[in-house]
Design a protein around this motif. Sequence first.
Motif, PDB file in Angstrom:
ATOM      1  N   ALA A   9      64.946  24.709  51.512  1.00  0.00           N
ATOM      2  CA  ALA A   9      64.939  25.993  50.812  1.00  0.00           C
ATOM      3  C   ALA A   9      66.362  26.325  50.388  1.00  0.00           C
ATOM      4  O   ALA A   9      67.323  25.971  51.077  1.00  0.00           O
ATOM      5  CB  ALA A   9      64.381  27.091  51.705  1.00  0.00           C
ATOM      6  N   TYR A  10      66.514  27.006  49.262  1.00  0.00           N
ATOM      7  CA  TYR A  10      67.841  27.357  48.775  1.00  0.00           C
ATOM      8  C   TYR A  10      67.757  28.639  47.954  1.00  0.00           C
ATOM      9  O   TYR A  10      66.681  29.028  47.474  1.00  0.00           O
ATOM     10  CB  TYR A  10      68.431  26.225  47.936  1.00  0.00           C
ATOM     11  N   VAL A  41      55.264  21.407  59.973  1.00  0.00           N
ATOM     12  CA  VAL A  41      56.121  21.705  58.821  1.00  0.00           C
ATOM     13  C   VAL A  41      57.267  22.601  59.258  1.00  0.00           C
ATOM     14  O   VAL A  41      57.068  23.588  59.976  1.00  0.00           O
ATOM     15  CB  VAL A  41      55.308  22.367  57.691  1.00  0.00           C
ATOM     16  N   ARG A  42      58.460  22.258  58.804  1.00  0.00           N
ATOM     17  CA  ARG A  42      59.652  23.060  59.077  1.00  0.00           C
ATOM     18  C   ARG A  42      60.366  23.341  57.751  1.00  0.00           C
ATOM     19  O   ARG A  42      60.731  22.404  57.026  1.00  0.00           O
ATOM     20  CB  ARG A  42      60.614  22.311  60.013  1.00  0.00           C
ATOM     21  N   ILE A  43      60.549  24.597  57.419  1.00  0.00           N
ATOM     22  CA  ILE A  43      61.330  24.980  56.243  1.00  0.00           C
ATOM     23  C   ILE A  43      62.782  25.116  56.686  1.00  0.00           C
ATOM     24  O   ILE A  43      63.086  25.824  57.647  1.00  0.00           O
ATOM     25  CB  ILE A  43      60.808  26.286  55.632  1.00  0.00           C
ATOM     26  N   CYS A  44      63.681  24.434  55.995  1.00  0.00           N
ATOM     27  CA  CYS A  44      65.084  24.347  56.413  1.00  0.00           C
ATOM     28  C   CYS A  44      66.004  24.811  55.280  1.00  0.00           C
ATOM     29  O   CYS A  44      65.652  24.714  54.105  1.00  0.00           O
ATOM     30  CB  CYS A  44      65.442  22.903  56.786  1.00  0.00           C
ATOM     31  N   VAL A  67      67.636  20.032  61.601  1.00  0.00           N
ATOM     32  CA  VAL A  67      66.194  19.780  61.719  1.00  0.00           C
ATOM     33  C   VAL A  67      65.713  18.914  60.570  1.00  0.00           C
ATOM     34  O   VAL A  67      64.906  17.996  60.754  1.00  0.00           O
ATOM     35  CB  VAL A  67      65.423  21.117  61.757  1.00  0.00           C
ATOM     36  N   LEU A  68      66.228  19.180  59.374  1.00  0.00           N
ATOM     37  CA  LEU A  68      65.858  18.374  58.203  1.00  0.00           C
ATOM     38  C   LEU A  68      66.254  16.916  58.414  1.00  0.00           C
ATOM     39  O   LEU A  68      65.486  16.003  58.109  1.00  0.00           O
ATOM     40  CB  LEU A  68      66.513  18.946  56.954  1.00  0.00           C
ATOM     41  N   ALA A  69      67.443  16.681  58.951  1.00  0.00           N
ATOM     42  CA  ALA A  69      67.935  15.313  59.142  1.00  0.00           C
ATOM     43  C   ALA A  69      67.124  14.536  60.163  1.00  0.00           C
ATOM     44  O   ALA A  69      67.106  13.303  60.145  1.00  0.00           O
ATOM     45  CB  ALA A  69      69.404  15.351  59.560  1.00  0.00           C
TER      46      ALA A  69
END
Length: 320
Positions: A9-10, A41-44, A67-69
Amino acid sequence: MAKTVAVLAYDGMTSFETAIVTEVFALRWPELDLGEDWYEVRICAERPGPVPVLGGAELLVRHGLDVLAEARTVVIPSVADVHAEPAPAVIAALRLASSRGARIVSICSGVFVLAAAGLLDGLRATTHWRYTDLLQRRHPAIQVDPRPLYIDNDRILTSAGCAAGLDLCIHLLRKDFGAELANAVARRLVIPPHRDGGQAQYIESPVAAQPGDDRIGESIAWALSHLTEPISVRVLAERARMSERSYLRHFARTVGASPITWLIARRVQASLPLLESTDTPIEQVAAAVGFATAVTFRHHFTAALRTSPSAYRRTFRATD
């Protein structure tokens, strides 16, 4: 082991593509047996906290790039500006995820982030048709293909315009859990399990059908219910009560393709359930969907899906 899916997310993003990912991978429908191994699912975001999105809303993001990595699958949605350089921290997280064996996915212009990270060098990739020339100029080591809705390079996958991200997510679901469950989710979402054609059909604005074109619709409905029969332009034109020349013109205006091209695509599409859920020999599958020979079937199938019927069956054969 849970299949963790992280989506970036940005600031200033559209929430549509994040919604695609959560709709396919985060929902747990009670009527579907998803088991214990379903996705998480994780929004990062680069900086966890409130992330402004288009429309004046804010998305409260609790997870950072660490978490994304570490995710099993990483999804990069469209970027805000295709001419801007991605944040170094995002690039570093992507490279780390890739080095750990994660599956990296881009939707639409998100491909520019993957390209900046060097993950696409030497691979085929696609993006929205508006950006394919720019992507090729900026990253000549990538084999940019503007035609497909998505491209699967095993661990690196790219998709065309935003809605093509939905096609790609269903494709990932099919790879992970099989054709039967993917088809069930697609039906639940009221979308086709596999969409015909590539994005070339969307480059020009479609022409609205005229009232008289109902005859084209009638001929299409008839053809779909008679796929096993020999069907020519003459036969379709007679069903529509038109001359062949007039039928060709009206069909192309209404559908965006020639009758034969459309018919071949529908026959290939009709073969997919047989390949996914039965052991019917390829020759019989070809005959069941209206191809004169298995050779012709294999040729058109490979041209449409870039794989053979047998290879498709091995990949997507539904399991009990």
